[in-house]
Design a protein around this motif. Structure first.
Motif, PDB file in Angstrom:
ATOM      1  N   LEU A 130       3.615  14.786   6.253  1.00  8.07           N
ATOM      2  CA  LEU A 130       2.363  14.996   6.979  1.00  8.07           C
ATOM      3  C   LEU A 130       1.170  14.973   6.037  1.00  8.07           C
ATOM      4  CD1 LEU A 130       0.836  15.699   9.577  1.00  8.07           C
ATOM      5  CD2 LEU A 130       1.288  18.119   9.077  1.00  8.07           C
ATOM      6  N   LEU A 131       1.266  15.691   4.929  1.00  8.70           N
ATOM      7  CA  LEU A 131       0.152  15.737   3.982  1.00  8.70           C
ATOM      8  C   LEU A 131      -0.100  14.371   3.352  1.00  8.70           C
ATOM      9  CD1 LEU A 131       0.975  19.171   2.300  1.00  8.70           C
ATOM     10  CD2 LEU A 131      -0.990  18.663   3.787  1.00  8.70           C
ATOM     11  N   ALA A 132       0.959  13.640   3.056  1.00  6.25           N
ATOM     12  CA  ALA A 132       0.800  12.301   2.484  1.00  6.25           C
ATOM     13  C   ALA A 132       0.109  11.372   3.478  1.00  6.25           C
ATOM     14  CB  ALA A 132       2.164  11.732   2.092  1.00  6.25           C
ATOM     15  N   GLY A 133       0.526  11.415   4.738  1.00  8.49           N
ATOM     16  CA  GLY A 133      -0.086  10.570   5.750  1.00  8.49           C
ATOM     17  C   GLY A 133      -1.549  10.900   5.986  1.00  8.49           C
ATOM     18  N   LEU A 134      -1.884  12.196   6.001  1.00  9.89           N
ATOM     19  CA  LEU A 134      -3.276  12.601   6.181  1.00  9.89           C
ATOM     20  C   LEU A 134      -4.130  12.187   4.995  1.00  9.89           C
ATOM     21  CD1 LEU A 134      -2.773  16.196   7.657  1.00  9.89           C
ATOM     22  CD2 LEU A 134      -3.441  14.120   8.895  1.00  9.89           C
ATOM     23  N   LEU A 135      -3.591  12.321   3.785  1.00 12.79           N
ATOM     24  CA  LEU A 135      -4.330  11.900   2.596  1.00 12.79           C
ATOM     25  C   LEU A 135      -4.590  10.399   2.632  1.00 12.79           C
ATOM     26  CD1 LEU A 135      -5.506  12.608  -0.189  1.00 12.79           C
ATOM     27  CD2 LEU A 135      -3.226  12.206  -1.159  1.00 12.79           C
ATOM     28  N   PHE A 136      -3.582   9.634   3.001  1.00 15.95           N
ATOM     29  CA  PHE A 136      -3.749   8.181   3.111  1.00 15.95           C
ATOM     30  C   PHE A 136      -4.836   7.836   4.128  1.00 15.95           C
ATOM     31  CE2 PHE A 136      -2.522   4.140   5.142  1.00 15.95           C
ATOM     32  CZ  PHE A 136      -2.573   3.295   4.038  1.00 15.95           C
ATOM     33  N   ALA A 137      -4.911   8.591   5.201  1.00 13.23           N
ATOM     34  CA  ALA A 137      -5.868   8.290   6.269  1.00 13.23           C
ATOM     35  C   ALA A 137      -7.312   8.406   5.813  1.00 13.23           C
ATOM     36  CB  ALA A 137      -5.622   9.216   7.459  1.00 13.23           C
ATOM     37  N   VAL A 138      -7.610   9.348   4.901  1.00  6.99           N
ATOM     38  CA  VAL A 138      -9.011   9.609   4.545  1.00  6.99           C
ATOM     39  C   VAL A 138      -9.466   8.825   3.316  1.00  6.99           C
ATOM     40  CG1 VAL A 138      -8.895  11.915   5.547  1.00  6.99           C
ATOM     41  CG2 VAL A 138      -8.463  11.632   3.091  1.00  6.99           C
ATOM     42  N   LEU A 139      -8.595   8.047   2.700  1.00  5.79           N
ATOM     43  CA  LEU A 139      -8.999   7.285   1.525  1.00  5.79           C
ATOM     44  C   LEU A 139      -9.989   6.193   1.905  1.00  5.79           C
ATOM     45  CD1 LEU A 139      -5.603   6.715  -0.349  1.00  5.79           C
ATOM     46  CD2 LEU A 139      -7.259   8.560  -0.662  1.00  5.79           C
ATOM     47  N   PRO A 140     -11.065   6.005   1.135  1.00  7.64           N
ATOM     48  CA  PRO A 140     -11.973   4.887   1.404  1.00  7.64           C
ATOM     49  C   PRO A 140     -11.265   3.530   1.368  1.00  7.64           C
ATOM     50  CG  PRO A 140     -12.993   6.439  -0.099  1.00  7.64           C
ATOM     51  CD  PRO A 140     -11.568   6.880   0.053  1.00  7.64           C
ATOM     52  N   GLY A 141     -10.266   3.392   0.499  1.00 14.55           N
ATOM     53  CA  GLY A 141      -9.531   2.130   0.433  1.00 14.55           C
ATOM     54  C   GLY A 141      -8.792   1.818   1.720  1.00 14.55           C
ATOM     55  N   THR A 142      -8.315   2.851   2.403  1.00 15.01           N
ATOM     56  CA  THR A 142      -7.650   2.633   3.686  1.00 15.01           C
ATOM     57  C   THR A 142      -8.626   2.044   4.687  1.00 15.01           C
ATOM     58  OG1 THR A 142      -6.105   4.446   3.269  1.00 15.01           O
ATOM     59  CG2 THR A 142      -6.403   3.772   5.554  1.00 15.01           C
ATOM     60  N   SER A 143      -9.842   2.583   4.744  1.00 14.64           N
ATOM     61  CA  SER A 143     -10.867   2.036   5.637  1.00 14.64           C
ATOM     62  C   SER A 143     -11.282   0.636   5.208  1.00 14.64           C
ATOM     63  CB  SER A 143     -12.093   2.946   5.662  1.00 14.64           C
ATOM     64  OG  SER A 143     -11.805   4.171   6.297  1.00 14.64           O
ATOM     65  N   ARG A 144     -11.418   0.449   3.909  1.00 12.56           N
ATOM     66  CA  ARG A 144     -11.890  -0.852   3.410  1.00 12.56           C
ATOM     67  C   ARG A 144     -10.968  -1.981   3.843  1.00 12.56           C
ATOM     68  NH1 ARG A 144     -12.606  -5.180   2.422  1.00 12.56           N
ATOM     69  NH2 ARG A 144     -13.573  -6.239   0.643  1.00 12.56           N
ATOM     70  N   TYR A 145      -9.674  -1.798   3.697  1.00 15.90           N
ATOM     71  CA  TYR A 145      -8.754  -2.890   4.009  1.00 15.90           C
ATOM     72  C   TYR A 145      -8.276  -2.859   5.454  1.00 15.90           C
ATOM     73  CZ  TYR A 145      -9.241  -3.677  -0.880  1.00 15.90           C
ATOM     74  OH  TYR A 145      -9.799  -3.940  -2.103  1.00 15.90           O
ATOM     75  N   ALA A 146      -8.532  -1.732   6.147  1.00 18.47           N
ATOM     76  CA  ALA A 146      -8.328  -1.730   7.596  1.00 18.47           C
ATOM     77  C   ALA A 146      -9.439  -2.507   8.282  1.00 18.47           C
ATOM     78  CB  ALA A 146      -8.290  -0.304   8.124  1.00 18.47           C
ATOM     79  N   GLN A 147     -10.627  -2.507   7.689  1.00 17.24           N
ATOM     80  CA  GLN A 147     -11.769  -3.198   8.270  1.00 17.24           C
ATOM     81  C   GLN A 147     -11.971  -4.554   7.609  1.00 17.24           C
ATOM     82  OE1 GLN A 147     -15.239  -0.670   8.271  1.00 17.24           O
ATOM     83  NE2 GLN A 147     -14.351   0.759   9.723  1.00 17.24           N
ATOM     84  N   GLU A 148     -10.875  -5.251   7.371  1.00 16.90           N
ATOM     85  CA  GLU A 148     -10.964  -6.584   6.769  1.00 16.90           C
ATOM     86  C   GLU A 148      -9.946  -7.511   7.417  1.00 16.90           C
ATOM     87  OE1 GLU A 148     -11.972  -7.808   2.655  1.00 16.90           O
ATOM     88  OE2 GLU A 148      -9.799  -7.861   2.431  1.00 16.90           O
ATOM     89  N   ALA A 149     -10.409  -8.664   7.836  1.00 15.01           N
ATOM     90  CA  ALA A 149      -9.534  -9.659   8.468  1.00 15.01           C
ATOM     91  C   ALA A 149      -8.792 -10.444   7.390  1.00 15.01           C
ATOM     92  CB  ALA A 149     -10.347 -10.590   9.351  1.00 15.01           C
ATOM     93  N   ARG A 150      -7.927  -9.739   6.677  1.00  5.86           N
ATOM     94  CA  ARG A 150      -7.082 -10.329   5.639  1.00  5.86           C
ATOM     95  C   ARG A 150      -5.712  -9.646   5.720  1.00  5.86           C
ATOM     96  NH1 ARG A 150      -8.304 -15.098   3.966  1.00  5.86           N
ATOM     97  NH2 ARG A 150      -7.475 -14.813   1.881  1.00  5.86           N
TER      98      ARG A 150
END
Length: 487
Positions: A125-145
């Motif tokens: 749970l803690l690992a998944g929550l940490l992954f969710a808030v990383l800027p890198g997660t947003s950066r590559y989630a918001q990229e059509a690649r």
């Protein structure tokens, strides 16, 4: 006896409740990732790599296959996937990025499940929550690649491997084989993850060699499907990666901030991961291997051939979060969640910046939308358009075409467009002055900030524009300049 039966019944009931809630360990990270990554999904303009995705995905399948023979073969399967997606959901900025958002949300949920299987529900749970808030997660989630999809498949393949090793059955190995084959088709470099999988398999040899043989058999589909892509991509490397330098030690040091898209957050996750690995000891073997072995293999290859690009290793981030989750799980819940929140707060400036632009540095915005708006507001019937330079990785022509969507003035110098060339760039006529004959108005789009954009156009094309036209007005835009020229 009755009291004992009642106590046993309550214990069984409590155990079922714990099991039921433990089975939902994936839900929080998945929902949090969706919330964070959907926020401002269309705020940043499509950047150059995403424009390449749009250019490829909107071509007929036959043209897509021809493109793979020229450039971007390694990304060809992703383009085919996006071709189908665009046919159903359209090509808006949100539609193009939504598959990556869904993939990252799935990766967060699977990270929590993998952590639960390996180290317990609290770590997951803690690992998944940490992954969710990383800027890198947003950066590559918001990229059509393909990076978000590769991240999802990397975690999925590892989770299926853990299941197959614990409860060997051909059905589980078949699922693993499909996941690894899909991973290879999505992102060839992500197959370096198999080094860590091999290490995990080797540790089970004492309990049965058949598992190793089944693992090798499960890799065959990936080998058969990825081999042609490897051969094609190898021949395209000099053209595909001509902007990449050989790796240096400083690049390795900068990797945490690169994949996390934030120096402070990358440093925090790295420190927590190191503490988690020390706490876990041998139990950190799989998670640690899934981080270290791909990184070291790609870095070693990058010392010899230009291959080192931090975003190529985004798929390792969930495994680093698992190690960090183990460190967080060693303290009470409240301080652990506070540290997760701290990572989110430290990343807020980077979260805001990446929603302004995907270029790096963040100040290097390229305003394709602004150029298109100027042209749309002032265009007249019979207008034409010229781009310079034509072979730029900024894709000024593709970016303008995306935002004008079929309303672009005639590209007067083009003799073979991108589809006809099976390429990402068009070919222009050899005698620009002749091709411009009879043209009354020209929109000139050049890269960079130019006070005199015509002077920035080299060769015969620049001479034809300077000799035949007068600059009527110039509109500087971030990263680009658009000018109206009249005969």
């Amino acid at each position: 006896m009755v009291g004992q039966d009642e106590a046993g019944g309550r214990a069984a009931h409590d155990m079922r409740r714990v099991t039921r809630w433990a089975g939902l360990v994936w839900l929080g990270p998945t929902l949090l990732t969706l919330i964070v990554t959907l926020a401002g999904i269309d705020r940043a303009q499509l950047w150059r790599d995403e424009l390449a995705t749009w250019s490829a995905a909107t071509r007929p399948v036959g043209d897509l296959l021809r493109l793979a023979g020229t450039i971007d073969a390694a990304t060809g399967p992703y383009y085919l996937l996006m071709h189908g997606w665009v046919a159903v959901f359209g090509d808006s900025t949100t539609a193009l990025r939504l598959p990556s958002v869904l993939a990252m949300a799935g990766a967060a949920g699977l990270t929590a499940l993998l952590g639960q299987r390996l180290l317990g529900a609290r770590v997951g749970l803690l690992a998944g929550l940490l992954f969710a808030v990383l800027p890198g997660t947003s950066r590559y989630a918001q990229e059509a690649r393909p990076y978000a999809l590769a991240t999802l498949l990397a975690v999925l393949a590892t989770l299926l491997l853990v299941d197959a090793l614990r409860r060997p059955a051909w059905s589980r190995w078949a699922g693993y084989a499909v996941a690894v084959a899909a991973l290879g088709l999505t992102h060839l470099i992500a197959l370096t993850l198999l080094a860590a999988h091999a290490l995990a398999v080797l540790t089970t040899l004492r309990t049965g060699e058949r598992r190793a043989w089944r693992w090798l058999v499960a890799l065959l589909p990936a080998v058969l499907l990825a081999a042609p892509l490897v051969l094609l991509a190898r021949g395209q490397r000099s053209r595909q990666l001509d902007w990449v330098d050989l790796a240096r030690l400083s690049d390795l040091i900068a990797l945490p901030s690169g994949v996390a898209q934030s120096g402070p957050v990358g440093g925090l996750v790295l420190g927590l991961a190191a503490l988690g690995a020390a706490r876990l000891g041998r139990r950190a073997l799989l998670s640690g291997g899934c981080v270290l072995l791909p990184v070291l293999l790609v870095f070693a290859a990058g010392l010899v051939v230009p291959l080192w690009v931090p975003r190529y290793l985004v798929f390792t981030v969930p495994f680093g979060c698992l190690l960090a989750g183990a460190a967080l799980a060693s303290v009470p819940v409240a301080p652990a969640l506070t540290l997760v929140a701290l990572a989110g707060v430290l990343g807020l400036p980077d979260q805001a910046a990446l929603r302004r632009t995907h270029e790096w540095p963040r100040s290097a915005t390229v305003d394709y939308r602004g150029v298109a708006r100027v042209i749309a507001d002032h265009e007249q019937p019979g207008d034409t358009i010229v781009f310079s330079p034509r072979d730029s990785w900024l894709f000024p022509d593709v970016g303008t075409a995306y935002h004008l969507r079929g309303r672009r003035p005639r590209d007067v110098l083009v003799v073979r467009d991108q589809r006809q060339r099976a390429d990402l760039w068009a070919s222009e006529c050899d005698r620009p002055a002749e091709c411009l004959a009879g043209v009354r108005r020209v929109w000139l789009v050049v890269t960079g900030q130019r006070n005199n954009p015509v002077a920035a156009v080299p060769g015969a094309k620049g001479a034809a524009l300077r000799d035949g036209f007068t600059v009527q007005q110039v509109w500087p835009r971030p990263g680009l300049t658009v000018a109206l020229l009249t005969r």
